[in-house]
Scaffold this motif. Structure first.
Motif, PDB file in Angstrom:
ATOM      1  N   ASN A 774      51.289  42.431  36.639  1.00  0.00           N
ATOM      2  CA  ASN A 774      50.435  41.926  35.558  1.00  0.00           C
ATOM      3  C   ASN A 774      48.997  41.928  36.028  1.00  0.00           C
ATOM      4  OD1 ASN A 774      52.483  41.697  33.713  1.00  0.00           O
ATOM      5  ND2 ASN A 774      51.874  39.764  33.047  1.00  0.00           N
ATOM      6  N   ILE A 775      48.811  41.173  37.298  1.00  0.00           N
ATOM      7  CA  ILE A 775      47.548  41.019  37.999  1.00  0.00           C
ATOM      8  C   ILE A 775      46.969  42.662  38.124  1.00  0.00           C
ATOM      9  CG2 ILE A 775      46.310  40.146  40.064  1.00  0.00           C
ATOM     10  CD1 ILE A 775      48.413  38.066  40.328  1.00  0.00           C
ATOM     11  N   LEU A 776      47.454  43.552  38.649  1.00  0.00           N
ATOM     12  CA  LEU A 776      47.105  44.824  38.901  1.00  0.00           C
ATOM     13  C   LEU A 776      46.664  45.450  37.684  1.00  0.00           C
ATOM     14  CD1 LEU A 776      47.161  46.716  41.510  1.00  0.00           C
ATOM     15  CD2 LEU A 776      48.932  47.856  40.613  1.00  0.00           C
ATOM     16  N   LYS A 777      47.439  45.109  36.800  1.00  0.00           N
ATOM     17  CA  LYS A 777      47.184  45.969  35.253  1.00  0.00           C
ATOM     18  C   LYS A 777      45.872  45.246  34.755  1.00  0.00           C
ATOM     19  CE  LYS A 777      47.986  48.452  31.675  1.00  0.00           C
ATOM     20  NZ  LYS A 777      47.840  49.994  31.864  1.00  0.00           N
ATOM     21  N   ILE A 778      45.789  44.023  34.922  1.00  0.00           N
ATOM     22  CA  ILE A 778      44.379  43.426  34.364  1.00  0.00           C
ATOM     23  C   ILE A 778      43.400  43.790  34.995  1.00  0.00           C
ATOM     24  CG2 ILE A 778      43.135  41.225  34.212  1.00  0.00           C
ATOM     25  CD1 ILE A 778      45.959  39.921  33.585  1.00  0.00           C
ATOM     26  N   GLY A 779      43.416  44.164  36.392  1.00  0.00           N
ATOM     27  CA  GLY A 779      42.392  44.697  37.234  1.00  0.00           C
ATOM     28  C   GLY A 779      42.162  46.091  36.880  1.00  0.00           C
ATOM     29  N   GLU A 780      43.308  46.744  36.493  1.00  0.00           N
ATOM     30  CA  GLU A 780      42.935  48.421  35.918  1.00  0.00           C
ATOM     31  C   GLU A 780      42.064  48.317  34.780  1.00  0.00           C
ATOM     32  OE1 GLU A 780      45.652  52.283  35.121  1.00  0.00           O
ATOM     33  OE2 GLU A 780      46.426  50.481  35.737  1.00  0.00           O
ATOM     34  N   ILE A 781      42.372  47.365  33.806  1.00  0.00           N
ATOM     35  CA  ILE A 781      41.800  47.449  32.609  1.00  0.00           C
ATOM     36  C   ILE A 781      40.242  46.949  32.799  1.00  0.00           C
ATOM     37  CG2 ILE A 781      41.716  46.028  30.247  1.00  0.00           C
ATOM     38  CD1 ILE A 781      44.665  45.674  30.457  1.00  0.00           C
ATOM     39  N   SER A 782      39.844  46.052  33.600  1.00  0.00           N
ATOM     40  CA  SER A 782      38.727  45.776  33.968  1.00  0.00           C
ATOM     41  C   SER A 782      37.898  46.716  34.591  1.00  0.00           C
ATOM     42  CB  SER A 782      38.628  44.455  35.097  1.00  0.00           C
ATOM     43  OG  SER A 782      39.439  43.313  34.431  1.00  0.00           O
ATOM     44  N   GLY A 783      38.617  47.507  35.588  1.00  0.00           N
ATOM     45  CA  GLY A 783      37.930  48.799  36.210  1.00  0.00           C
ATOM     46  C   GLY A 783      37.433  49.649  35.234  1.00  0.00           C
ATOM     47  N   LYS A 784      38.280  49.671  34.050  1.00  0.00           N
ATOM     48  CA  LYS A 784      38.196  50.798  33.144  1.00  0.00           C
ATOM     49  C   LYS A 784      36.835  50.623  32.223  1.00  0.00           C
ATOM     50  CE  LYS A 784      40.316  52.891  28.869  1.00  0.00           C
ATOM     51  NZ  LYS A 784      41.676  53.048  28.073  1.00  0.00           N
ATOM     52  N   TYR A 785      36.491  49.294  32.029  1.00  0.00           N
ATOM     53  CA  TYR A 785      35.704  48.890  30.752  1.00  0.00           C
ATOM     54  C   TYR A 785      34.394  48.563  31.480  1.00  0.00           C
ATOM     55  CZ  TYR A 785      38.682  48.952  26.826  1.00  0.00           C
ATOM     56  OH  TYR A 785      39.558  49.366  25.876  1.00  0.00           O
ATOM     57  N   PHE A 786      34.569  47.502  32.846  1.00  0.00           N
ATOM     58  CA  PHE A 786      33.340  47.094  33.099  1.00  0.00           C
ATOM     59  C   PHE A 786      32.453  47.836  33.925  1.00  0.00           C
ATOM     60  CE2 PHE A 786      35.918  42.786  32.638  1.00  0.00           C
ATOM     61  CZ  PHE A 786      34.706  42.311  31.932  1.00  0.00           C
ATOM     62  N   ASP A 787      31.190  47.665  34.172  1.00  0.00           N
ATOM     63  CA  ASP A 787      30.332  48.342  34.913  1.00  0.00           C
ATOM     64  C   ASP A 787      30.128  47.949  36.472  1.00  0.00           C
ATOM     65  OD1 ASP A 787      29.317  50.472  33.222  1.00  0.00           O
ATOM     66  OD2 ASP A 787      28.530  48.702  32.029  1.00  0.00           O
ATOM     67  N   TYR A 788      30.565  46.386  36.531  1.00  0.00           N
ATOM     68  CA  TYR A 788      30.358  45.905  37.641  1.00  0.00           C
ATOM     69  C   TYR A 788      31.350  44.745  37.438  1.00  0.00           C
ATOM     70  CZ  TYR A 788      28.493  44.032  42.248  1.00  0.00           C
ATOM     71  OH  TYR A 788      28.460  43.344  43.473  1.00  0.00           O
ATOM     72  N   LEU A 818      36.699  51.884  39.099  1.00  0.00           N
ATOM     73  CA  LEU A 818      35.363  51.139  39.848  1.00  0.00           C
ATOM     74  C   LEU A 818      35.046  51.456  41.270  1.00  0.00           C
ATOM     75  CD1 LEU A 818      34.686  47.684  38.305  1.00  0.00           C
ATOM     76  CD2 LEU A 818      33.254  49.700  38.178  1.00  0.00           C
ATOM     77  N   THR A 819      34.055  51.876  41.853  1.00  0.00           N
ATOM     78  CA  THR A 819      33.912  52.204  43.106  1.00  0.00           C
ATOM     79  C   THR A 819      33.584  50.812  43.864  1.00  0.00           C
ATOM     80  OG1 THR A 819      31.640  52.523  42.665  1.00  0.00           O
ATOM     81  CG2 THR A 819      32.996  54.392  42.642  1.00  0.00           C
TER      82      THR A 819
END
Length: 886
Positions: A774-788, A818-819
């Motif tokens: 779940n934590i990894l998935k939330i990180g992945e969603i964040s990486g998809k939408y956020f610029d930073y 996200l890089t």
């Protein structure tokens, strides 16, 4: 074995709709060892508790459990049956139990029903100890252990009078709450609630109770009204007692000035020596002592409720009947073995106690405990007739003379009591007291009613029923409407929307949510208050006219519901948040937990369910009340079927929310007019609005009122603190939200995507008790939408190591695209927000998914002040320059 935890569910719970005890145990090395492989275990267990032979178990016939034992069953299952059997041995008819695997291969939860909470709790502990002792080849003194449990039950449990009133209220659907550990009970909820303590009610006049407790003052008032009472007065020394006895003439009665239950009372005293001895006994119960003229006759207790005589009992003093074989002491011991006799008020009759008063009575009759009475000889052991000292009662309600009724009611009215027990001594209650030389001995403000419910001879008189009739007359309300809201996401916003709608209709609302307990907008308890205790705070408040209760998973699983039944139950959705906790490992199990809220709705109430949620079809099978479905599409298959059957529904069509009332549809409000939806951008708040519409409409709120309230509901600090609150800071915006799971993040970020102008900056974190996936998935969603992203951690790590969650989130952000240069870990969320604001640029959206709300608001406000101060300094400097040039 190890006992991990024991908890009590006093109300409806995920295991049953009646009270249960849950014991969590680690079976340890016995987890895979069946009972048949433990040398001597089965024989020892059955010899201790032979009643287990009658247990049916899953075989559904007597002896089924013993069959399971002999063929081999396991310790957790055995513990369940032993806990039930101990309660049966104590006199409680309980049968429900279940055992289920919990976690870590060897940890199980054992659930079993109870009637008396203390008896159930102590039986569970004793059951565990018995199994431990048998496994360790220790001797078990079961009679001794059972007596210990009985003693604890006697100390902590409700008396027969209180229990009888609760039982009568329960028959009428009136809920009850025990307040504290004594006998203070609330019947009903909110505005309509009433309180009792034994047979004292919240309407019982305090002055009247004090008057009744002052026996001398009571006699003075009754004498003034020409109501016959025994002559006598209060004294403080034994010498005064003898003087009064000489004045009024023997025989006399000596008793405590403010005593009860016949404690310390000595009657028919004929000598100064007897008076002196009786005085010393009474002195143990009161500093002041009453000396009164002894009145010959029978002893009666008359109960008056609401100025009506409802029960009359003749009380017969404690006695034994000889058989020509046993001594008086042996006869007492035999009588005390009767199943009708218990300690204090636990049984219809009280055990006979051998004490100084009894010795004095026997001595007056020249008898001793070792005397052997003849066949049929009655030996009286006390001179008072109180049940609390071992006496018995004979119902004579039908015999009392009408003139006596009138006299006794006037006496109670003069004292001012709503419920009273009047002690009368007279030759025959069927003849007028005044003409037969009888008197009213005293008036009791808190009369026990067990003698009337369980007389030794004669009809049972349901005094509890008349008390409940007085508290809740026919047609009177006993509960305020209750709305209970649960779900994985949206329940706080839905709760607040509903509260606002109902307040708009002019009612006082008691509300619980993640921010606190509110009564009529007053914050009375701060914090996450979504459990049963918080619900009770609302339901105990006499101001409350409607209760709107956010009901979270944790409270449901660990404590059950804080109310009996609701009028409206709402489930917003079912998500995978909190899976893996408390033995809930699948979405199906989570749906079963949440469904308790809609199962516990009265049959004429409404279950509000989300037709777009895939688990609603499963939940529908458990619902026994009316159903309202809501959906973002009129073409949802469940909605279409529901409407075709003429059932209520809420849906979206043409960017409006509509209500189908069972016959036709009515427009409620345009979505764009609901500020919380940001013009329809925030889809999850459209969903929450529909749930609120369905809940309010089910409760009878008008569509016009619903629309007006929703049109005012903003996602700001006033209406919905912590839920998509937008703050203007310089030339960009900061948004604070409580997204803490996959669905929460997805819905917020989908809305932000539509609002985005500049960069989207995230301050992200996840509670540590979520799974790595779940934590990894939330990180992945964040990486998809956020610029930073600024990755932070909750202060409460919930068992995780520092930065453990943050590193999983960072990995997920990388998977989302996200890089490295667009991510940083700053575990403190306030510092992370400060950095984001300091680096914010025009048009940016900064969103922080928070753990602690207020520190973030304080930071934003402080930075706004700094900005204002800086701007003012610039203006001042410019003014100085202009002035200098001039």
């Amino acid at each position: 074995m190890k006992l991990i935890n024991i908890r009590v569910y006093n109300g409806r719970n995920i295991y049953s709709h009646w009270p249960v005890i849950r014991i969590d145990v680690d079976i340890e090395k016995y987890v895979n060892i069946p009972s048949c492989d433990i040398d001597g275990f089965n024989d020892k267990l059955i010899s201790l508790l032979p009643g287990l032979k009658k247990h049916k178990c899953s075989r559904n016939y007597e002896g089924g459990f013993v069959e399971r034992l002999n063929r081999g069953t396991y310790m957790a299952h055995i513990l369940e049956h032993v806990a039930l059997e101990i309660q049966k041995t104590l006199g409680y008819d309980v049968n429900f139990g279940k055992t289920r695997y919990l976690e870590n291969e060897s940890v199980y939860s054992i659930v079993f029903s109870f009637i008396d909470e203390t008896a159930g709790y102590e039986s569970g502990l004793l059951a565990f100890d018995i199994l431990q002792d048998i496994l360790q080849f220790k001797e078990v003194n079961l009679p001794y252990e059972l007596e210990k449990v009985k003693s604890i039950v006697q100390e902590k449990s409700l008396g027969i009078s209180t229990r009888a009133i609760i039982d009568e209220a329960t028959k009428r659907g009136i809920p009850s709450l025990r307040i504290g550990e004594n006998s203070l009970i609330q019947l009903g909820y909110g505005k309509y609630a009433r309180k009792i303590q034994a047979t004292i009610t919240d309407a019982t006049n305090c002055i009247a109770v004090d008057t009744a407790s002052d026996k001398e003052l009571t006699k003075e008032i009754l004498s003034f009204l020409n109501i016959p009472v025994p002559i006598g007065r209060a004294v403080e020394t034994w010498e005064e007692a003898i003087t009064v006895a000489d004045e009024i003439g023997y025989p006399v009665v000596v008793k405590p000035f403010n005593g009860n239950q016949g404690k310390g009372v000595s009657i028919e005293l004929r000598t100064p020596e007897e008076v002196e001895r009786a005085f010393k006994i009474a002195k143990m119960h009161s500093n002041r002592i009453l000396v009164e003229k002894f009145i010959h006759g029978k002893h009666y207790r008359v109960v008056v409720v609401d100025n009506k005589v409802v029960a009359v009992a003749q009380r017969i003093s404690t006695h034994v009947i000889g058989n020509g074989v046993n001594t008086i002491e042996e006869l007492i011991d035999l009588e005390n073995k009767s199943l009708k006799r218990g300690y204090g008020h636990e049984k219809p009759l009280t055990k006979i106690v051998k004490d100084d008063v009894m010795m004095m009575v026997l001595e007056k009759k020249n008898r001793h405990l070792n005397d052997v009475p003849t066949e049929g000889e009655v030996v009286f052991l006390r001179e008072n007739a109180n049940l609390s000292t071992g006496g018995i009662a004979v119902d004579v309600t039908d015999d009392i003379h009408e003139e006596n009724k009138r006299l006794i009611i006037n006496a109670v009215r003069a004292i001012g009591l709503d419920i009273a027990g009047v002690d009368v001594t007279t030759a025959d209650i069927s003849r007028p007291i005044v003409s037969s030389g009888g008197t009213i001995i005293e008036i009791n403000a808190c009369p026990g009613i067990r003698m009337h419910h369980y007389p030794s001879i004669g009809k049972n008189r349901n005094v509890a029923s008349t008390i409940v009739d007085m508290l809740f007359p026919k047609g009177a309300k006993h509960s305020v409407p209750i709305i209970s809201i649960t779900g994985t996401n949206g329940k706080t916003t839905t709760t607040r929307m509903l509260s606002n709608i109902i307040k708009k209709s002019g009612l006082i609302v008691g509300m619980t949510n993640t921010g606190g307990v509110y009564i009529d907008d007053e914050l009375v308890v701060k914090g996450d208050t979504t459990g049963p205790q918080s619900a009770r705070i609302v339901l105990m408040d006499k101001r409350v006219e409607v209760a709107v209760l956010e009901t979270a998973r944790g409270g449901i699983v660990n404590k059950g519901l804080g109310y009996n039944v609701a009028d409206v139950g709402i489930i917003t959705n079912i998500g995978d948040d909190h899976l893996g906790l408390d033995g809930i490992n699948t979405l199906e199990e989570m749906a079963n937990v949440k469904s308790l809220v809609v199962e516990a709705v009265n049959k004429n109430g409404y279950a509000v369910l989300n037709a777009d949620d895939p688990y609603t079809e499963v939940i529908l099978n458990n619902v026994k009340c009316n159903i309202v479905l809501f959906s973002q599409s009129q073409n949802n298959k469940l909605i279409e079927k529901h409407i075709s059957l003429g059932r209520k529904a809420v849906y979206i069509s043409d960017e409006n929310i509509w209500v189908f009332d069972g016959e036709e549809s009515h427009k409620v409000i345009e979505i764009s007019r609901i500020p919380a939806t940001f013009g329809g951008v925030l889809k999850h708040n459209i969903e929450n609005s529909m749930a609120a519409v369905a809940g309010a409409y089910s409760l009878g709120v008008s569509i016009a009122t619903i629309a007006e309230a929703l049109s005012e509901f903003n996602t700001d600090i006033k209406y919905n603190p912590g839920r998509f609150n937008v703050f203007d800071v310089r030339n960009f915006k900061v948004i604070i939200d409580y997204g803490h799971n996959i669905d929460g993040y997805s819905k917020v970020l989908e809305g932000l995507k539509r609002m985005k102008q500049g960069n989207l900056i995230g301050i992200i974190g996840v509670p540590g008790d979520r799974t790595d996936i779940n934590i990894l998935k939330i990180g992945e969603i964040s990486g998809k939408y956020f610029d930073y992203v600024h990755i932070k951690e909750d202060m409460d790590l919930r068992g995780r190591k520092p930065e453990e969650v943050a590193k999983i989130l960072k990995k997920g952000c990388s998977l989302g695209g996200l890089t490295e240069d667009r991510m940083e870990i700053e575990c403190n969320e306030v510092n992370a927000l400060r950095k984001a604001i300091e680096n914010g640029k025009e048009g940016d959206l900064i969103v922080v998914f928070y753990e602690n709300y207020q520190p973030l608001v304080d930071l934003i406000n402080s930075m706004a002040i700094e900005k204002t101060t800086l701007e003012q300094e610039v203006v001042d400097d410019e003014s100085k320059i202009i002035a200098a040039k001039a």
